[in-house]
Design a protein around this motif. Structure first.
Motif, PDB file in Angstrom:
ATOM      1  N   ILE A 154       0.845  -1.208   0.000  1.00  0.00           N
ATOM      2  CA  ILE A 154       0.000   0.000   0.000  1.00  0.00           C
ATOM      3  C   ILE A 154       0.874   1.249   0.000  1.00  0.00           C
ATOM      4  O   ILE A 154       0.628   2.223  -0.710  1.00  0.00           O
ATOM      5  CB  ILE A 154      -0.943  -0.022   1.219  1.00  0.00           C
ATOM      6  N   GLY A 155       1.947   1.191   0.830  1.00  0.00           N
ATOM      7  CA  GLY A 155       2.861   2.320   0.897  1.00  0.00           C
ATOM      8  C   GLY A 155       3.442   2.634  -0.471  1.00  0.00           C
ATOM      9  O   GLY A 155       3.563   3.805  -0.849  1.00  0.00           O
ATOM     10  N   LEU A 156       3.754   1.601  -1.202  1.00  0.00           N
ATOM     11  CA  LEU A 156       4.324   1.827  -2.522  1.00  0.00           C
ATOM     12  C   LEU A 156       3.334   2.533  -3.428  1.00  0.00           C
ATOM     13  O   LEU A 156       3.707   3.444  -4.167  1.00  0.00           O
ATOM     14  CB  LEU A 156       4.725   0.489  -3.150  1.00  0.00           C
TER      15      LEU A 156
ATOM     16  N   ILE B  32      24.114   3.716  -0.552  1.00  0.00           N
ATOM     17  CA  ILE B  32      23.949   3.661   0.900  1.00  0.00           C
ATOM     18  C   ILE B  32      22.951   2.572   1.281  1.00  0.00           C
ATOM     19  O   ILE B  32      23.155   1.781   2.206  1.00  0.00           O
ATOM     20  CB  ILE B  32      23.478   5.031   1.436  1.00  0.00           C
ATOM     21  N   PHE B  33      21.910   2.514   0.509  1.00  0.00           N
ATOM     22  CA  PHE B  33      20.892   1.502   0.745  1.00  0.00           C
ATOM     23  C   PHE B  33      21.464   0.093   0.565  1.00  0.00           C
ATOM     24  O   PHE B  33      21.222  -0.812   1.379  1.00  0.00           O
ATOM     25  CB  PHE B  33      19.756   1.730  -0.251  1.00  0.00           C
ATOM     26  N   MET B  34      22.248  -0.048  -0.474  1.00  0.00           N
ATOM     27  CA  MET B  34      22.871  -1.358  -0.692  1.00  0.00           C
ATOM     28  C   MET B  34      23.793  -1.720   0.460  1.00  0.00           C
ATOM     29  O   MET B  34      23.869  -2.890   0.886  1.00  0.00           O
ATOM     30  CB  MET B  34      23.636  -1.357  -2.018  1.00  0.00           C
ATOM     31  N   SER B  35      24.483  -0.697   1.001  1.00  0.00           N
ATOM     32  CA  SER B  35      25.368  -0.950   2.136  1.00  0.00           C
ATOM     33  C   SER B  35      24.571  -1.452   3.334  1.00  0.00           C
ATOM     34  O   SER B  35      25.023  -2.327   4.085  1.00  0.00           O
ATOM     35  CB  SER B  35      26.124   0.329   2.503  1.00  0.00           C
ATOM     36  N   VAL B  36      23.387  -0.885   3.492  1.00  0.00           N
ATOM     37  CA  VAL B  36      22.528  -1.353   4.582  1.00  0.00           C
ATOM     38  C   VAL B  36      22.211  -2.840   4.385  1.00  0.00           C
ATOM     39  O   VAL B  36      22.245  -3.636   5.334  1.00  0.00           O
ATOM     40  CB  VAL B  36      21.237  -0.510   4.660  1.00  0.00           C
ATOM     41  N   GLU B  37      21.915  -3.204   3.137  1.00  0.00           N
ATOM     42  CA  GLU B  37      21.632  -4.611   2.860  1.00  0.00           C
ATOM     43  C   GLU B  37      22.831  -5.483   3.192  1.00  0.00           C
ATOM     44  O   GLU B  37      22.696  -6.594   3.729  1.00  0.00           O
ATOM     45  CB  GLU B  37      21.273  -4.797   1.375  1.00  0.00           C
ATOM     46  N   LEU B  38      24.010  -4.959   2.883  1.00  0.00           N
ATOM     47  CA  LEU B  38      25.232  -5.720   3.198  1.00  0.00           C
ATOM     48  C   LEU B  38      25.348  -5.947   4.703  1.00  0.00           C
ATOM     49  O   LEU B  38      25.694  -7.044   5.173  1.00  0.00           O
ATOM     50  CB  LEU B  38      26.448  -4.961   2.666  1.00  0.00           C
ATOM     51  N   MET B  39      25.043  -4.910   5.461  1.00  0.00           N
ATOM     52  CA  MET B  39      25.118  -5.045   6.911  1.00  0.00           C
ATOM     53  C   MET B  39      24.124  -6.097   7.403  1.00  0.00           C
ATOM     54  O   MET B  39      24.443  -6.935   8.258  1.00  0.00           O
ATOM     55  CB  MET B  39      24.816  -3.700   7.586  1.00  0.00           C
ATOM     56  N   GLU B  73      11.362  -3.471   3.244  1.00  0.00           N
ATOM     57  CA  GLU B  73      12.106  -2.225   3.471  1.00  0.00           C
ATOM     58  C   GLU B  73      12.690  -1.709   2.168  1.00  0.00           C
ATOM     59  O   GLU B  73      12.614  -0.516   1.853  1.00  0.00           O
ATOM     60  CB  GLU B  73      13.202  -2.496   4.496  1.00  0.00           C
ATOM     61  N   VAL B  74      13.262  -2.611   1.399  1.00  0.00           N
ATOM     62  CA  VAL B  74      13.849  -2.207   0.122  1.00  0.00           C
ATOM     63  C   VAL B  74      12.784  -1.645  -0.799  1.00  0.00           C
ATOM     64  O   VAL B  74      12.978  -0.601  -1.425  1.00  0.00           O
ATOM     65  CB  VAL B  74      14.557  -3.411  -0.544  1.00  0.00           C
ATOM     66  N   ALA B  75      11.642  -2.322  -0.844  1.00  0.00           N
ATOM     67  CA  ALA B  75      10.593  -1.841  -1.734  1.00  0.00           C
ATOM     68  C   ALA B  75      10.192  -0.425  -1.366  1.00  0.00           C
ATOM     69  O   ALA B  75      10.172   0.484  -2.210  1.00  0.00           O
ATOM     70  CB  ALA B  75       9.388  -2.780  -1.635  1.00  0.00           C
ATOM     71  N   VAL B  76       9.900  -0.197  -0.059  1.00  0.00           N
ATOM     72  CA  VAL B  76       9.473   1.132   0.370  1.00  0.00           C
ATOM     73  C   VAL B  76      10.609   2.129   0.224  1.00  0.00           C
ATOM     74  O   VAL B  76      10.428   3.253  -0.255  1.00  0.00           O
ATOM     75  CB  VAL B  76       8.964   1.078   1.822  1.00  0.00           C
ATOM     76  N   GLY B  77      11.818   1.709   0.640  1.00  0.00           N
ATOM     77  CA  GLY B  77      12.955   2.626   0.590  1.00  0.00           C
ATOM     78  C   GLY B  77      13.240   3.097  -0.814  1.00  0.00           C
ATOM     79  O   GLY B  77      13.438   4.302  -1.034  1.00  0.00           O
ATOM     80  N   LEU B  78      13.197   2.175  -1.763  1.00  0.00           N
ATOM     81  CA  LEU B  78      13.463   2.589  -3.143  1.00  0.00           C
ATOM     82  C   LEU B  78      12.368   3.523  -3.637  1.00  0.00           C
ATOM     83  O   LEU B  78      12.647   4.483  -4.353  1.00  0.00           O
ATOM     84  CB  LEU B  78      13.579   1.358  -4.037  1.00  0.00           C
TER      85      LEU B  78
END
Lengths: 167, 101, 765
Positions: A154-156, B32-39, B73-78
């Protein structure tokens, strides 16, 4: 836990690909290095008798998520950046210094034998066992996760609507 | 020489630190986001290693949940990054300073 | 059937009236002055009239109830603070009902009068809102069954007094400023007394553990009969000592509210308010609350008298009360000689008469003091309202005069120098004279009021004043070892003489002789709303003595004593009020010994005081002010040797003429009265003591507090804290750079510290 030689080779690949991701100026290269890193991690999972997780790692992480990353990078045309490293001065030194301290602390604890115990031989975990555990003990968090995913969807929708400025 | 759980912890620490450095040092929000995934992956690796080491299946279940959450998280973050790019025409993190107090 | 259930209405009705006038009345008057004033004024008045009717029914219910006090509880006020329990209850007994009669009866008449007097005023509805609020608080004061409720009323009437003295605070030309100063002065002077009241209440509570009247008195009597000591501050005190302190504090409270030495200074200034206010608050009701307080606390005062404790070994509280009252009576009477303002004369007269009452209750003549309180309320309200009628008439006359004057000369002078704000003072008696033809109703009622105040037989003042004097003179022989009675008797007799003199002076200057200004020719009689209350009060001032008519001879008293309790017209009030004054019963049982008040006419005293009053009146009217002042600018003949011009008139036949006139009047009395009025009272007491000593000290302290301690000390700490916070937040604000990388760095720093700590812990082991 696999042979030490295999571990060291894989570890070198993992660290190298991570550094590659960190240092590449081109974001597409960063993404590709990260895919390699995730693949290495999937192999580690295999070594640790976590076959299900290894497949999920390849399918979800290296597959779906990284494709999404690449898609966004190319969509936005943000692959090139003049300067990969943003921070300068004290922030750079502090970051690197802290990183060194962190690694040193862990390595130090490893070398001084902190927490060292007899290596146990773990049993292989089959996907069935994992599923039983998940749907018996963790059924509630599992359902919550589904809600989380729904919220994300939904957020997307909300996020991807064009921002219309009022007035 | 036998590979023990400490090796994995060490590897996880190194990967985690590299990821952290990526978050701290890179300009590009996507990297930066990818780095988060790495962590996250570094931590997952340690989880699985301990699950093996202790013979406890719960570590693996936890990794499964981390993966699910990080997918969301990735979906929303992107999507957020796309939205930011639409308004700012840039995803350079150092230009995102509207939080200045 | 009894009507005690109606008692709460006494409080509800005036409060409703206040609300009506505050919210609806002001609007109505603004919309349409004519009908608005009718609604506003009559609503307020009728509610008070209903209250008066309720009071009358309460009186008859009490009589049917054999005069036993009834407590009407409304709710618990304080019931939750440990042992501190105060109910909100009304005590309906003969004393409070007597006071209620004064408050509502005189109050109702003054309300009606004010409809006429305030006609056309912008603040008409506001005025009636204040008046109703005043009645509300006054009723709380007199009906409360504990000291705290009394104090609520006490403060409330003070507030209303403040509001009403400064009612015209928005007048132009500095008058408004003077009015608000007068209001402030009254308020502040009263605060001094109120502080003492609070202390007295605290001590009462410490001593008796309650503030309700009856329990306080009961436990006081019990402690006194069992000679119980009072532990205070870890020390044991005799009850007499403690009660002396409490009663002295009550006395200080009473000197503030009832305008006695040394706090009387506010009352003359309070005349700045509209005249109905002067009549209601500053003559009839509020200023008598000090007397009510002492009468209500009679048990405490009588125990002090019985305990024979002397303050600082000099004087007992009761004697101090009597002495202060008597001195004030004479002192204010002397000051009244030199006033030109028609209301100021009455103001000082009020101070003087209040002195009579205070002296009476100090001597233990509670009923006599209360009797004088009632008659005084009637005739002083009459006089004030008469003076209001005069002032009203003078103002109207002045307006007509100005109009007339301008009509003749208006064309020649384009400047129009009469704008209604010239120097004409409608209250200056020097501009009056000959008003008896212009205002016949006001004149005749004023004469009756004057005769009542002067104490001429058979008007009301004669009976009440005479009872006080009779008490003093009786105990002068009955208690020969008490020095206070001859002193008080002498002071009060002199004060009675002064009273008659200044009233004679006033009526002579206002009503008789030739007009001293052109305005007088245009003065109209006031309208019926103002005259009607005057007439009713004049009837009261004539017949008021009947409410407590004494026996004429001792034999008659003795004869009726055998059939005591049967209703006859003699001593009606005394019989009723005795039931509320517990000291009577305590005297019968021998716990205390209240001085005896004779209940038949003391012929010598009566004849002496009447003759003195007549002499004073005649002296003022026919000798001193026979012809002078002729012009508004003439000085007071009293100040310029009155008898020089017509030496044959009175003293000429006496060989003592030279001695009396030259020696006594001119050399001694004139300077003396002038000295008291101008130097001692005004220059020393008002200006020097109040302005220099009290005000300047206060200003210096206040200045130090306001300009040094507050900004540098208190504000310094506060603003200092603020500044430190500002600096700190400025520093912290640097952290909030908006650069999210820095925030992440902070998180990472925290992580590293945490991990390092854990690892270090491991190394330690």
């Amino acid at each position: 836990m696999g042979s030490p030689i295999l571990f060291i080779i894989l570890a070198v690949v993992a660290i190298g690909s991570a550094l590659g991701m960190l240092l590449s100026k081109n974001a597409v290269y960063s993404a590709l290095f990260l895919i390699l890193n995730f693949g290495t991690v999937a192999v580690f999972y295999m070594l640790l008798n976590a076959a299900f997780l290894a497949f999920v790692q390849v399918a979800v992480y290296a597959g779906a998520i990284m494709v999404l990353f690449l898609f966004v990078i190319m969509l936005l045309g943000a692959e090139e950046s003049e300067q990969a490293i943003r921070q300068t001065g004290w922030q750079l030194y502090l970051s690197v210094g802290l990183a060194v301290i962190l690694v040193t602390a862990v390595v130090g604890s490893f070398l001084t034998g902190y927490g060292r115990g007899e290596p146990l031989v773990g049993a292989a975990v089959t996907p069935q066992q994992l599923a039983i555990s998940m749907f018996e003990n963790y059924i509630f968090p599992f359902e919550v996760t589904s809600i989380l995913l729904l919220v994300a969807v939904i957020g997307l929708f909300v996020m991807s609507k064009k921002i219309v400025k009022k007035g | 020489m036998v590979v023990t759980v400490e090796w994995y912890v060490l590897l996880g620490a190194v990967l985690f630190t590299i990821g952290a450095l990526g978050v701290l040092l890179r300009r590009n929000a996507i990297v930066i986001f990818m780095s988060v995934e790495l962590m996250l992956n570094a931590v997952n690796l340690v989880f699985v290693a301990f699950a093996y080491h202790l013979g406890d299946i719960n570590g693996q279940v936890l990794v499964f949940f981390v993966m699910t959450v990080s997918a969301a998280e990735v979906a929303v973050g992107l999507a957020i990054i796309v939205a930011i790019f639409q308004s700012k025409k840039s995803i350079d993190i150092s230009e995102l300073n509207t939080l200045k107090g | 059937m009894n009507t005690f259930a109606l008692a709460p209405l006494l409080l509800i009705l005036p409060f409703l009236g206040m609300l009506f006038n505050l919210f609806a009345g002001t609007r109505l008057v603004r919309q349409d002055a004519q009908t608005g004033e009718r609604w506003s004024g009559w609503t307020a008045s009728i509610l008070v009239i209903i209250n008066f009717v309720i009071t009358v029914t309460l009186m008859s219910s009490l009589a049917a109830n054999d005069y036993h006090a009834i407590i009407v509880p409304l709710w618990d006020w304080f019931a939750f603070i440990g042992e501190f329990h105060i109910p909100w209850a009304m005590q309906i007994d003969t004393l409070s009902v007597t006071m209620l009669g004064v408050v509502t009866g005189v109050g109702a008449l003054i309300h009606i009068y004010a409809i006429g007097y305030m006609h056309g005023d912008e603040g008409f509805a506001r005025f009636f809102a204040y008046l109703n609020l005043f009645i509300f608080f006054m009723i709380i004061l007199v009906t409360g069954n504990n000291y705290l409720m009394l104090f609520v009323g006490w403060e409330g009437v003070g507030l209303c007094s403040f509001l009403l003295i400064g009612f015209w605070h928005d007048r132009k030309d500095g008058v408004g400023l003077a009015n608000s100063r007068a209001a402030r002065k009254a308020f502040i002077a009263n605060r001094v007394g109120d502080a003492a009241m609070i202390l007295a209440m605290i001590m009462t509570f410490w001593t008796f553990g309650t503030l309700e009247f009856q329990p306080v008195f009961d436990s006081a009597v019990e402690m006194f009969t069992s000679s119980q000591a009072v532990p205070l501050f870890g020390v044991s005190f005799e009850l007499g000592v403690v009660l002396s302190t409490i009663t002295v504090l009550f006395l200080i409270g009473a000197t503030g509210k009832s305008a006695q030495i040394p706090l009387y200074i506010w009352l003359p200034d309070a005349m700045a308010g509209p005249t109905p206010v002067s009549a209601l608050i500053h003559a009839a009701t509020m200023v008598t609350s000090g007397i009510y307080l002492i009468v209500r606390s009679n048990v405490l005062f009588e125990i002090v008298r019985k305990s024979e404790y002397l303050l600082f070994g000099v004087i007992s509280t009761n004697d101090l009360v009597a002495l202060i009252g008597a001195s004030t009576a004479l002192w204010a009477g002397l000051i009244a000689f030199t006033q030109w303002d028609v209301k100021k004369v009455l103001a000082y007269s009020t101070v003087s008469q209040l002195g009579f009452m205070i002296a009476a209750v100090g001597m233990g003549a509670y009923v006599a003091g209360l009797f004088h309180l009632i008659t005084h309320a009637i005739f002083k309200a009459l006089l004030f309202m008469g003076s209001g009628s005069i002032i009203h008439g003078m103002e109207h006359g002045h307006h007509h005069y100005v109009d007339h004057h301008r009509g003749h000369n208006g064309h020649g002078e384009g400047h129009g120098h009469h704008d209604g704000h010239d120097d004409f003072d409608p209250q200056d008696m020097r501009t009056m004279g000959g008003l008896r033809h212009k205002m016949p109703w006001t004149f005749w009622t004023y004469i009756i009021g004057t005769l009542a105040l002067a104490g001429i037989f058979p008007f009301a003042g004669f009976w009440s004043k005479d009872e006080i004097l009779a008490h003093a003179s009786w105990n002068l022989t009955a208690l020969p070892d008490q020095w206070i009675y001859p002193v008080v008797y002498a002071l009060l007799t002199l004060a009675a003489f002064c009273t008659a003199f200044y009233m004679g002076r006033q009526i002579k200057m206002v009503f008789f002789g030739e007009p001293r200004s052109d305005v007088v020719a245009y003065v109209p009689e006031s309208d019926w709303k103002m005259v009607m209350p005057l007439v009713i009060l004049a009837v009261g001032a004539t017949l008021g003595g009947l409410i407590n008519l004494p026996h004429f001879t001792e034999a008659s008293y003795k004869a009726s004593k055998d059939s005591y309790g049967e209703s006859n017209i003699y001593l009606a009030m005394e019989k009723a009020v005795e039931h509320s004054i517990e000291s009577f019963h305590l005297t019968e049982t021998g716990v205390v010994s209240m001085p005896y008040t004779p209940t038949w006419v003391q012929m010598t005293v009566a004849v002496v005081s009447t003759i003195l009053a007549l002499i004073a009146l005649l002296l003022a009217v026919f000798v001193v002010y026979r012809t002078k002042p002729e012009q508004a600018t003439d000085p007071d003949p009293l100040q310029v040797s009155p008898l020089i011009k017509y030496p044959w008139a009175f003293f000429a036949t006496l060989p003592l003429d030279t001695l009396l006139v030259k020696g006594f009047v001119e050399k001694l009395f004139n300077p003396f009265s002038d000295w008291i009025a101008m130097r001692v009272d005004w220059d020393f007491w008002h200006d020097f003591v109040h302005n220099n000593v009290i005000r300047d000290t206060f200003n210096t302290v206040a200045d130090f507090l306001a300009n040094i301690l507050d900004p540098k000390g208190v504000d310094g700490v506060v603003t200092g804290l603020g500044k430190v916070t500002m600096r700190l937040s400025g520093l912290l604000g640097l952290v909030q750079s908006g650069n999210v990388g820095n925030y992440a760095l902070g998180v990472f720093l925290g992580l590293v510290v945490l991990v390092t700590y854990v690892v270090a812990l491991g190394w330690m082991q």
